[in-house]
Write a protein that holds these residues in place. Structure first.
Motif, PDB file in Angstrom:
ATOM      1  N   LYS A 172      31.835 -25.272 -21.723  1.00  0.00           N
ATOM      2  CA  LYS A 172      30.969 -26.428 -21.417  1.00  0.00           C
ATOM      3  C   LYS A 172      31.561 -27.136 -20.210  1.00  0.00           C
ATOM      4  O   LYS A 172      32.631 -27.754 -20.314  1.00  0.00           O
ATOM      5  N   LEU A 173      30.861 -27.072 -19.090  1.00  0.00           N
ATOM      6  CA  LEU A 173      31.490 -27.483 -17.834  1.00  0.00           C
ATOM      7  C   LEU A 173      30.961 -28.807 -17.305  1.00  0.00           C
ATOM      8  O   LEU A 173      29.765 -29.081 -17.364  1.00  0.00           O
ATOM      9  N   THR A 174      31.871 -29.605 -16.760  1.00  0.00           N
ATOM     10  CA  THR A 174      31.517 -30.791 -15.989  1.00  0.00           C
ATOM     11  C   THR A 174      32.189 -30.619 -14.623  1.00  0.00           C
ATOM     12  O   THR A 174      33.417 -30.438 -14.563  1.00  0.00           O
ATOM     13  N   ALA A 175      31.386 -30.665 -13.556  1.00  0.00           N
ATOM     14  CA  ALA A 175      31.963 -30.480 -12.215  1.00  0.00           C
ATOM     15  C   ALA A 175      32.905 -31.631 -11.892  1.00  0.00           C
ATOM     16  O   ALA A 175      32.678 -32.771 -12.306  1.00  0.00           O
ATOM     17  N   LEU A 176      33.974 -31.336 -11.175  1.00  0.00           N
ATOM     18  CA  LEU A 176      34.951 -32.358 -10.791  1.00  0.00           C
ATOM     19  C   LEU A 176      34.997 -32.486  -9.274  1.00  0.00           C
ATOM     20  O   LEU A 176      34.853 -31.494  -8.545  1.00  0.00           O
TER      21      LEU A 176
ATOM     22  N   ASP B  99      20.705 -22.680 -15.688  1.00  0.00           N
ATOM     23  CA  ASP B  99      21.135 -22.917 -17.071  1.00  0.00           C
ATOM     24  C   ASP B  99      21.070 -21.642 -17.909  1.00  0.00           C
ATOM     25  O   ASP B  99      21.930 -21.404 -18.753  1.00  0.00           O
TER      26      ASP B  99
ATOM     27  N   ALA C  36      36.285 -27.855 -12.220  1.00  0.00           N
ATOM     28  CA  ALA C  36      35.468 -28.317 -13.349  1.00  0.00           C
ATOM     29  C   ALA C  36      36.350 -28.514 -14.562  1.00  0.00           C
ATOM     30  O   ALA C  36      37.393 -27.867 -14.698  1.00  0.00           O
TER      31      ALA C  36
ATOM     32  N   THR D 163      35.184 -27.945 -21.642  1.00  0.00           N
ATOM     33  CA  THR D 163      35.475 -28.365 -23.011  1.00  0.00           C
ATOM     34  C   THR D 163      34.854 -27.340 -23.965  1.00  0.00           C
ATOM     35  O   THR D 163      34.363 -26.303 -23.525  1.00  0.00           O
TER      36      THR D 163
END
Ligand SMILES: C[C@](O)(CO)[C@H](O)COP(=O)(O)OP(=O)(O)OC[C@H]1O[C@@H](n2ccc(N)nc2=O)[C@H](O)[C@@H]1O
Ligand SMILES: Nc1ncnc2c1ncn2[C@@H]1O[C@H](COP(=O)(O)OP(=O)(O)OP(=O)(O)O)[C@@H](O)[C@H]1O
Length: 301
Positions: free
Chosen positions: A155-159, A125, A147, A150
């Protein structure tokens, strides 16, 4: 002692852009896919901070403290109360100013390499926070894969990705500056209501299923009109790739690299060959994704 880190390029399979924010940035729904074109950053202890670069586009890369690799080393050193006395060597294979996050890759690579060299014990982090301070694309260069980004993209969200996607990339004769493409987006958007950016569920499903036809139907890039407005000849490359059988043809990120989705490796080779002889681009590369993020590939005592 030296540490070498390999970092991938990216293509944006969706780039939804909102209105300009008060800080000048734009909120995004940015669906990143890392692809197998790589820069390698090697860090070695030295008397002071030095950057060197090798590769076809090396002449366009700044070697001073504005280089994103140098900025990463400085940021990490500052956080851990040390001096960034390192030689950073960049073996550059990602096109420069091509919309494929080449500089961002070098920033993430240098950060990971210096972290390993200095044994800082920084958490993932903390590294991601430093990446976000270096640039909107840099966190994704660290994590790779696919990812959703946003905020300004940081600001990442894994896909989930259910298969391998085959791509052809056509490099243009000149670069495009990312800020000028966003400025052109703003100019073209003047007087229009810009909706908040939202990731496309059918596109995320296509990635998860590994379905190239569904992905082709879902790709989009809100910066494409701006890139084409500043660089109209890109339309010729897009048309050449489509005519050669690409399932989808789009500008990569802020451009000017154009990206072509192919059904398989054979189709990718055909599209690449057609583009090479089309006279619409400077060079052509084939790569598939997803590719892993920044990875230590070597350390010498
Ligand atoms: C076009 C993309 O590559 C798509 O992934 C990125 O949005 C750009 O990411 P980047 O090159 O890391 O960009 P940054 O170094 O953070 O910002 C460079 C400039 O691009 C513009 N910028 C960038 C990201 C964003 N969400 N909104 C913006 O308006 C701003 O003018 C900013 O000053
Ligand atoms: N390590 C680096 N490699 C390449 N360019 C760098 C680097 N550090 C700083 N730069 C500067 O950043 C500019 C953009 O280069 P870069 O290759 O990152 O563009 P890009 O791929 O279009 O970026 P993005 O896709 O993140 O918008 C270059 O023109 C150069 O002046």
């Amino acid at each position: 002692m030296s540490v070498t880190v390999r970092v991938p390029a990216k293509v944006n399979v969706q780039l939804a852009v909102g209105a300009a924010r008060a800080d000048g940035f734009h909120d995004l729904a940015n669906v990143f896919l890392a692809v197998g074109l790589y820069d390698e950053v090697t860090v070695t202890p030295a008397d002071g901070l030095r950057v060197t670069c090798a590769g076809p586009d090396a002449g366009q890369v700044p070697l001073d403290r504005t280089n994103l690799a140098a900025r990463a080393a400085i940021a990490l050193a500052e956080r851990y109360g040390r001096t960034p006395d390192v030689h950073l060597h960049i073996a550059k294979d990602i096109p420069v100013a091509g919309g494929m996050a080449g500089g961002s890759a070098d920033g993430a690579g240098a950060l990971l390499a210096c972290d390993a060299l200095w044994g800082t014990g920084a958490t993932r982090d903390e590294l991601l926070e430093i990446c976000a301070g270096l640039g909107s694309d840099v966190p994704f260069s660290l994590v790779g894969g696919a990812a959703l980004g946003t905020g300004r993209g940081e600001k990442l969200t894994a896909l989930e990705v259910g298969g391998t996607f085959h791509w052809v990339f056509a490099m243009a004769e000149r670069g495009l500056s990312t800020p000028s493409v966003f400025r052109e987006f703003d100019r073209l958007a003047e007087g229009r209501d810009i909706p908040g950016p939202v990731a496309s569920q059918p596109l995320l499903d296509a990635l998860a299923e590994g379905d190239p036809d569904a992905l082709a139907a879902g790709v989009s890039n809100d910066l494409q009109a701006a890139a084409l407005s500043l660089f109209p000849e890109l339309a010729d490359a897009l048309a050449a790739g489509r005519a050669a059988g690409a399932l989808a043809a789009l500008v990569s990120g802020s451009g000017p690299t154009t990206a072509f989705l192919a059904r398989d490796t054979a189709a990718a080779a055909e599209i690449a060959q057609a583009l090479r002889t089309s006279g619409t681009c400077r060079s052509v590369r084939v790569a598939s994704g997803p590719a892993p993020g920044a990875t230590v590939v070597g350390d010498r005592p």
